[in-house]
Motif scaffolding. Structure first.
Motif, PDB file in Angstrom:
ATOM      1  N   TRP A 164       0.843  -1.338  -0.024  1.00  0.00           N
ATOM      2  CA  TRP A 164       0.006   0.102   0.063  1.00  0.00           C
ATOM      3  C   TRP A 164       0.881   1.299   0.096  1.00  0.00           C
ATOM      4  O   TRP A 164       1.962   1.244   0.454  1.00  0.00           O
ATOM      5  CB  TRP A 164      -1.028   0.077   1.175  1.00  0.00           C
ATOM      6  N   GLY A 165       0.384   2.239  -0.681  1.00  0.00           N
ATOM      7  CA  GLY A 165       1.041   3.620  -0.436  1.00  0.00           C
ATOM      8  C   GLY A 165       0.397   4.487  -1.814  1.00  0.00           C
ATOM      9  O   GLY A 165      -0.334   4.276  -2.541  1.00  0.00           O
ATOM     10  N   GLY A 166       0.700   5.808  -1.437  1.00  0.00           N
ATOM     11  CA  GLY A 166       0.151   6.690  -2.559  1.00  0.00           C
ATOM     12  C   GLY A 166      -1.135   7.199  -2.352  1.00  0.00           C
ATOM     13  O   GLY A 166      -1.780   7.593  -3.192  1.00  0.00           O
ATOM     14  N   ASN A 167      -1.662   6.705  -1.187  1.00  0.00           N
ATOM     15  CA  ASN A 167      -3.165   6.984  -0.969  1.00  0.00           C
ATOM     16  C   ASN A 167      -3.306   8.049  -0.254  1.00  0.00           C
ATOM     17  O   ASN A 167      -2.625   8.613   0.406  1.00  0.00           O
ATOM     18  CB  ASN A 167      -3.769   5.789  -0.140  1.00  0.00           C
ATOM     19  N   SER A 168      -4.540   8.968  -0.717  1.00  0.00           N
ATOM     20  CA  SER A 168      -4.886  10.316   0.210  1.00  0.00           C
ATOM     21  C   SER A 168      -6.186   9.978   0.632  1.00  0.00           C
ATOM     22  O   SER A 168      -7.149   9.371  -0.044  1.00  0.00           O
ATOM     23  CB  SER A 168      -4.976  11.292  -0.661  1.00  0.00           C
TER      24      SER A 168
ATOM     25  N   VAL B  19       2.138  -5.575   6.791  1.00  0.00           N
ATOM     26  CA  VAL B  19       2.248  -5.041   5.549  1.00  0.00           C
ATOM     27  C   VAL B  19       3.383  -5.438   4.826  1.00  0.00           C
ATOM     28  O   VAL B  19       4.503  -5.436   5.138  1.00  0.00           O
ATOM     29  CB  VAL B  19       2.254  -3.520   5.378  1.00  0.00           C
ATOM     30  N   TRP B  20       3.261  -6.390   3.705  1.00  0.00           N
ATOM     31  CA  TRP B  20       4.399  -6.788   3.010  1.00  0.00           C
ATOM     32  C   TRP B  20       5.225  -5.867   2.410  1.00  0.00           C
ATOM     33  O   TRP B  20       6.512  -6.013   2.380  1.00  0.00           O
ATOM     34  CB  TRP B  20       3.748  -7.916   2.048  1.00  0.00           C
ATOM     35  N   TYR B  21       4.926  -4.979   1.783  1.00  0.00           N
ATOM     36  CA  TYR B  21       5.575  -3.914   1.106  1.00  0.00           C
ATOM     37  C   TYR B  21       4.925  -2.557   1.212  1.00  0.00           C
ATOM     38  O   TYR B  21       3.684  -2.493   0.886  1.00  0.00           O
ATOM     39  CB  TYR B  21       5.822  -4.157  -0.332  1.00  0.00           C
ATOM     40  N   GLU B  22       5.609  -1.615   1.796  1.00  0.00           N
ATOM     41  CA  GLU B  22       5.250  -0.087   1.978  1.00  0.00           C
ATOM     42  C   GLU B  22       5.884   0.696   1.139  1.00  0.00           C
ATOM     43  O   GLU B  22       7.070   0.617   1.033  1.00  0.00           O
ATOM     44  CB  GLU B  22       5.404   0.499   3.426  1.00  0.00           C
TER      45      GLU B  22
ATOM     46  N   ALA C 166       4.147   8.532   6.023  1.00  0.00           N
ATOM     47  CA  ALA C 166       4.568   7.105   6.263  1.00  0.00           C
ATOM     48  C   ALA C 166       3.669   6.417   5.389  1.00  0.00           C
ATOM     49  O   ALA C 166       2.491   6.854   4.926  1.00  0.00           O
ATOM     50  CB  ALA C 166       3.639   6.773   7.598  1.00  0.00           C
ATOM     51  N   ASN C 167       4.413   5.353   4.758  1.00  0.00           N
ATOM     52  CA  ASN C 167       3.811   4.541   3.650  1.00  0.00           C
ATOM     53  C   ASN C 167       3.462   5.284   2.107  1.00  0.00           C
ATOM     54  O   ASN C 167       3.006   4.705   1.139  1.00  0.00           O
ATOM     55  CB  ASN C 167       2.575   3.820   3.994  1.00  0.00           C
ATOM     56  N   GLY C 168       3.961   6.767   2.198  1.00  0.00           N
ATOM     57  CA  GLY C 168       3.637   7.208   0.974  1.00  0.00           C
ATOM     58  C   GLY C 168       2.228   7.535   0.854  1.00  0.00           C
ATOM     59  O   GLY C 168       1.832   8.251  -0.003  1.00  0.00           O
ATOM     60  N   ASN C 169       1.481   7.417   2.064  1.00  0.00           N
ATOM     61  CA  ASN C 169       0.164   7.924   2.063  1.00  0.00           C
ATOM     62  C   ASN C 169       0.075   9.301   2.713  1.00  0.00           C
ATOM     63  O   ASN C 169       0.828   9.720   3.487  1.00  0.00           O
ATOM     64  CB  ASN C 169      -0.774   6.868   3.037  1.00  0.00           C
TER      65      ASN C 169
END
Length: 245
Positions: free
Chosen positions: A208-212, A226-229, A240-243
């Motif tokens: 997960w990532g890049g979410n707003s 989370v397997w990949y952040e 965090a997490n690019g979120n």
């Protein structure tokens, strides 16, 4: 009042679906009343650039496995009266929903309890859709789990925009917690829900990532393993997490 598309002469036998491998292109399916759904077919059905509207049957589109909706528009149909009412009710797995618009903001129009219901043991792809939702309406219900000895099902939820004006606020996902599920959340925008992105304890979040997430009661649910952040993602590395919220 009748089903618009079904392979049975007796419309009361709507639950018995047999026809598969059919493509529908550039059509408007407009229903009325509450006795029958718009569509009752089986698996490998594809709808491209189609419009669906009208009718208050709880499950307007009843399908099984491996079906696709591409560039479709949905409005003024189904009903929020029951938690079992799903606009697209896919009893099996492996579905694709791309670049569709779920237009259910108007207080004067009918709307489903959930726009998409899917489950099973295959991968489901939900990419680039717009969900505009009013009172009592959520985006996705992810039900069912893997059969014994099978991998859990997986959902890719990428590049979607979800906006809700529901009062009181509802969750964007109504995901059951009865079995482990694998999920990928990337580059989604979520606003106005009770929980923006739902990460229930029964989910294995692959990436997960890049979410707003903005103006949700809880923007991001509690995250387990989370397997990949995606550190950094579309935003500054401090997020965090690019979120971003």
């Amino acid at each position: 009042e009748h089903l618009i598309v079904s392979d049975f002469d007796d419309v009361s036998a709507e639950v018995a679906k047999e026809s598969s491998h059919i493509l529908f292109y550039d059509l408007h399916f407009k229903g009325s009343g509450s006795s029958h759904p718009h569509i009752s077919l089986k698996n490998s059905i594809c709808f491209i650039n189609c419009r669906f509207s009208g009718g208050t049957h709880g499950d307007c589109i009843k399908l099984t496995d491996d079906c696709s909706f591409i560039g479709c528009h949905f409005s003024d149909m189904s009903s929020t009266a029951s938690s079992g009412n799903h606009l697209i009710d896919c009893s099996g797995p492996g579905h694709t929903v791309l670049y569709c618009v779920f237009d259910f903001l108007s207080d004067d129009d009918n709307k489903p309890y959930t726009c998409i219901k899917t489950g099973g043991t295959k991968t489901n792809w939900i990419f680039g859709n717009v969900f505009m939702l009013g009172d009592g309406c959520s985006a996705v219900k992810w039900s069912g789990g893997a059969a014994a000895g099978s991998l859990p099902n997986c959902m890719w939820f990428v590049g979607n925009s979800l906006y809700s004006e529901a009062d009181p606020a509802v969750d964007s996902f109504r995901a059951s917690t009865n079995a482990a599920k694998r999920i990928v959340y990337l580059d989604n925008l979520v606003e106005g829900f009770a929980v923006g992105l739902d990460l229930k304890s029964s989910h294995n979040v692959l990436a997960w990532g890049g979410n707003s997430a903005y103006n949700n009661t809880t923007n991001f649910d509690t995250v387990g393993d989370v397997w990949y952040e995606f550190r950094g993602g579309n935003f500054e590395s401090a997020d965090a997490n690019g979120n971003k919220d």
